[in-house]
Write an enzyme that holds these catalytic residues in place. Structure first.
Site, PDB file in Angstrom:
ATOM      1  CG  LEU B 322      12.903  29.817  72.609  1.00 39.19           C
ATOM      2  CD1 LEU B 322      12.598  30.030  74.081  1.00 39.19           C
ATOM      3  CD2 LEU B 322      13.584  28.475  72.401  1.00 39.19           C
ATOM      4  NE  ARG B 323       6.607  33.573  66.782  1.00 37.11           N
ATOM      5  CZ  ARG B 323       5.941  34.700  66.618  1.00 37.11           C
ATOM      6  NH1 ARG B 323       4.663  34.648  66.379  1.00 37.11           N
ATOM      7  NH2 ARG B 323       6.526  35.849  66.682  1.00 37.11           N
ATOM      8  N   GLY B 324       9.723  28.657  66.646  1.00 39.51           N
ATOM      9  CA  GLY B 324       9.852  27.525  65.749  1.00 39.51           C
ATOM     10  C   GLY B 324       9.915  26.216  66.517  1.00 39.51           C
TER      11      GLY B 324
END
Lengths: 588, 390
Positions: B322-324
């Site tokens: 989910l970092r992106g």
């Protein structure tokens, strides 16, 4: 501006002399000098002449290629610290060269990390160090001379050469006397701040850089600075077109990656260089239309003696391949007998290196106790249990050298499979952060397509661009592989050779066709390679496992793997397993 | 002697004079004595003004977005030499509006919101002195190559230990960078063990020191800016996606731009102070714009459309985790604030798509060069063809 050379054309000897004069006037403004010349009387004489031109009181500091970061930056002065009982700093070479000249010998062997420290000092004019518990800031304004032995295939780190404005190869431009004396240099130093260059001069240099295929923006800026200095040396306060030409010859021509088209074939028309052949045609083919018509590059080229131009171009070819190759890579890991990664308590007398700072830190808390109450502290009391020694992480890097048979006998289909397998192995190397090198052989040649590098994207691209067809000069390929492996060993790393071939040699070492002689040569080369006692694997790319490749593997004392039987994944695991074995063998 | 300079990047500098005495400073000076504005700029040297940088719009945008929202998480700049990477970052230091800090706090904690791990402010929590604050420049700390671990993370203060037998902690560069920027030029040449430390601290916002009998924990939240040249070796894959934004810079190839770069650089080198005076108004305007965007940021709502497009884009590219997506939304919000928009829309996501995602594509080490192209293609798919510029 017109293309006619207004100033007297520079002669061969003048350029080497001019470079010295320019450097003596403004070593920092022009960015220093890249001196390509083997160690010897020619270089010494040139440097001595330069020394005479410079003010006598300035410092000359010499940096050996294997210099440590601590020595460059400075840090804790051990004896003074122990004597005084408080941290005392020691000046590094960068700060010691302040106001003078820093001379890097064997710059092609300079570690990129050390080069980064030097270039940072060049950019900021100061040496900043955060080491050994000390934060030091010293002025470090110096002119840099990077001596490069001029060996083919080797060059100082690009970060360094990009900042060096002057570029001189004593093999091409032998020094023959100096056009200026110390008095002229002194006068030029005083005059320089008043020298004006027109806006169009700047445009000239930018256009020339584009024409010569020089991407760096530093080069035109440095050329402009050089032109100003040249004007000052002639006691002028205006830059003239002669200065522009000389500046181009000193700063740009040696870095050119291509020539303006009209000068492309100097060997064929050396007698009439001032006669640009059909300028309209050649111009119209030239790419961007925003390049002004009358740039002085051709003028500069035309003003040089044809013979000199030829050798400059020959050198350029050399530089060009080195550019695409990886400059300085071979030297990169030369000092990697393991990196420092901390310290532990231990006895330094066992040959381990004492970590001074950590030892002092260990001793520090006990000082009051050890000196006893009321006793005046006399230096620092360090006891045996305080000793901390440097821990190194041994990291012997592996360089995998791929030697790929791209000849006609390795059918196109097989070449594709071989490429696929190499791609997979490359991905493995990426994970391990190994270096790779790529040698391709076909026709009469075996080219080092890619010298050892960690930039695997480039390896991948080089591989994809490889075309097949032609003879199989196996012996030459093996010889080149051995040379590459030897240079890897010299850099303190372990080579690992992967041959992808069907072993059907048909070009002998001397380039002549003939299967029998070619096989004989290949076997002989294979046996010589075996003497290196390094791990080798031969992957047989023939449609059916054949005797040639197997016997070649025997001659090399190599592991033999037939590709048709191994699907690519199995191949990768086989190679990895062999590499793992090798690592263990070395570790034990 | 010539007033010119040899370098494209960095400061203006006079020719060697040879007379200035070396400056020695013990390492762990207390925080309030930190150098005045232009955090890392030595006295007397002028910094190239940010607003005078020619071209390199993506790089300037990325840096400015981090000033609007530091939680975007760092910028990685890779590319050719002499493209003004270092110049831009050093110029940023002079551009940033000053910040307020708890008076006397060695880590420059934010007044009213001191870090939990700050010992100094914990001690003050009951007292009223927590309200006393001072204005200081945002730190932009240069991590020089060759720095040793003790100076990066901090260590036992040798001077105090030797002279007074006192066990005191001497904060390192990580402490100095708290609430500001940590810049590493040639990040790909940094020692692996230092990279590990940096990653650890960047992820946790806290520096834990266990050495020489010290046991210290202190806040260290900073924007990590790395630059490097890919020819010198690739970055470790683990390091890549720790950066919020990444971009490639290339040397301009058209003549006019190149002439302008060199004209300005030459003018700066010959008269740094005069040049800076010329650009001062523009830099001040930029600083005001940063302040305004920061005020606007918390009030911006992310539209349904922006959220959906961001998710679609990440799905299309198959980015891990989910970092992106988070970074994409944060960067889009900062972009909207920067542009003075009233809400975060698809166009803002589109504008930051490449820099937020190109380094997060599923790892194919042999296809790295085309990452930006892959993101652009996915953006075209998700958003449709680009509208003509108004």
């Amino acid at each position: 501006m017109s293309a006619e050379p207004a100033a007297p054309a520079p002669t061969v000897g003048d350029l080497a002399g001019l470079a010295a004069s320019v450097l003596a006037v403004a070593p920092r403004a022009v960015g220093g000098l890249w001196l390509r010349a083997g160690a010897g009387p020619a270089r010494d004489r040139w440097l001595a002449d330069l020394n005479r031109l410079m003010p006598p009181e300035i410092a000359w500091k010499r940096v050996p290629a294997g210099v440590s970061e601590g020595r460059l930056l400075g840090g804790l002065d051990l004896s003074a610290t122990l004597a005084s009982g408080r941290p005392v700093s020691e000046t590094g070479l960068l700060a010691a060269a302040h106001g003078g000249v820093l001379l890097v010998t064997m710059a092609e062997r300079l570690d990129p990390a050390a080069a980064a420290l030097i270039t940072r000092a060049m950019d900021t004019g100061e040496a900043r160090s955060e080491r050994d518990g000390l934060a030091l800031l010293h002025p470090a304004e110096f002119g840099l001379i990077a001596c490069d032995e001029g060996e083919p295939g080797e060059a100082p780190p690009l970060a360094l050469t990009d900042r060096l404005g002057l570029c001189l190869d004593l093999a091409v431009l032998p020094a023959s006397g100096h056009p200026h004396d110390a008095e002229a240099v002194r006068a030029a130093r005083a005059l320089l701040p008043r020298v004006q260059a027109d806006a169009r001069h700047l445009t000239d240099f930018c256009a020339a850089a584009l024409q010569l295929g020089i991407a760096s923006l530093r080069t035109p800026l440095q050329a402009l600075a050089i032109a100003r200095v040249l004007a000052a040396l002639e006691a002028r306060i205006r830059v003239e077109s002669g200065d522009i030409l000389n500046a181009i010859a000193l700063a740009m021509l040696p870095r050119a990656t291509r020539l303006p088209e009209s000068a492309e074939e100097p060997a064929e028309a050396p007698a009439a260089p001032e006669e640009p052949p059909a300028p309209d045609e050649s111009r119209s083919r030239r790419e961007p239309d925003d390049i002004p018509e009358d740039i002085p590059v051709e003028a500069a080229l035309a003003s040089l003696p044809p013979k000199l131009l030829e050798s400059l171009i020959a050198k350029m070819g050399d530089l060009r391949t080195r550019r695409t190759g990886s400059a300085g890579q071979a030297a990169k890991n030369a000092r990697e007998r393991g990196r420092v990664f901390g310290s532990k308590s231990g006895d330094p007398r066992t040959g381990a290196r004492l970590s001074v700072i950590d030892t002092l830190r260990a001793a520090a808390p006990w000082q009051k106790l050890r000196h006893g109450p009321g006793e005046p502290a006399q230096g620092i009391a360090v006891r045996r249990e305080d000793f901390r020694i440097v821990r190194r992480k041994a990291r012997s890097r592996t360089t995998t050298i791929f030697v790929v048979d791209a000849s006609g006998s390795s059918a196109l289909q097989r070449l594709q499979e071989a490429k696929g397998a190499v791609q997979l192995l490359l991905a493995e190397c990426y994970v391990r952060r190994d270096e790779v090198a790529l040698i391709a052989f076909r026709g009469r040649k075996a080219d080092v397509v890619l010298p050892p590098t960690r930039a695997l994207t480039r390896a991948s691209r080089a591989l994809a661009a490889m075309v097949g067809g032609g003879g199989t000069p196996l012996a030459t390929a093996i010889d080149n592989a051995r040379l590459t492996a030897e240079s890897v060993l010299r850099a303190g790393q372990t080579p690992f050779l992967v041959f992808m071939t069907d072993g059907r040699a048909n070009i002998a070492r001397d380039g002549s066709p003939g299967r029998v002689q070619a096989m004989e040569d290949a076997m002989a080369s294979g046996r010589r390679l075996a003497e290196l006692r390094q791990p080798i694997i031969v992957i047989d790319t023939s449609a059916r496992p054949a005797e040639q490749a197997a016997s070649l593997a025997r001659a090399m004392q190599a592991r033999y793997l037939p590709l048709p039987q191994a699907d690519p994944q199995r191949l990768v695991s086989a190679v990895s397993a062999l590499q793992g074995q090798e690592r263990e063998r070395r570790a034990s | 002697m010539s007033p010119e300079s040899l370098a494209i990047q960095g400061y203006a500098h006079p020719e060697p004079a040879g007379d200035s005495a070396p400056r020695y400073q013990p390492a762990g000076r207390p925080r309030p004595q930190r150098p005045e504005p232009q955090a890392e700029a030595p006295r007397g040297r002028a910094l190239y003004p940010f607003s005078a940088l020619v071209g390199q719009e993506a790089m300037k945008t990325a840096l400015l977005l981090t000033t609007v929202d530091p939680t975007i998480g760092g910028v990685l700049i890779f590319g050719d030499r002499g493209t003004g990477k270092s110049t831009a970052i050093r110029a940023l230091a002079a551009l940033l509006p000053p910040m307020r800090a708890v008076a006397g706090c060695p880590y420059a904690c934010e007044p009213g919101r001191p870090a939990d791990s700050c010992e100094h402010c914990r001690g003050l929590r009951q007292g009223k002195s927590l309200d006393a604050s001072i204005e200081i420049p945002v730190p932009v700390v240069d991590l020089p190559l060759g720095a040793t671990e003790d100076r990066v993370v901090g260590a036992l203060d040798l001077e105090k230990a030797l002279a007074r037998g006192e066990k005191a902690f001497q904060p390192g560069l990580l402490a100095k960078a708290h609430r500001g920027y940590l810049y590493i030029d040639e990040v790909n040449l940094l020692e692996d063990h230092l990279v590990d430390v940096l990653l650890d601290v960047a992820a946790s916002g806290e520096n834990v020191v266990e050495r020489e009998g010290l046991s210290i924990r202190h806040p260290a939240r900073f924007v990590l800016i790395g630059s490097g040249n890919p020819e010198e070796g690739e970055l470790r894959p683990q390091l890549l996606d720790r950066f919020g934004l990444s971009l490639d810079v290339v040397t301009p190839t058209d003549l006019e731009t190149r002439i302008e770069v060199i004209r300005r650089r030459d003018a700066f080198d010959r008269d740094p102070h005069g040049f800076c005076a010329q650009w001062k108004a523009k830099d001040v305007a930029l600083r005001r714009k940063i302040s305004a965007a920061r005020r606007r940021l918390p009030m911006l709502a992310v539209s349904e459309e922006a959220l959906r497009k961001a998710t679609e884009l990440c799905l299309a590219l198959g980015t891990d985790g989910l970092r992106g997506e988070l970074t994409l939304i944060r960067a889009a919000r900062a972009m909207a604030a920067w542009q003075g928009a009233t809400s975060v829309d698809g166009e803002h996501v589109r504008a930051v798509g490449v820099m937020a995602l190109q380094h997060r594509l599923r790892r194919n080490p042999l296809d790295e060069a085309r990452a930006a192209v892959r993101v652009e293609r996915a953006i075209e798919e998700v958003f449709g063809p680009e509208k003509a510029a108004p």
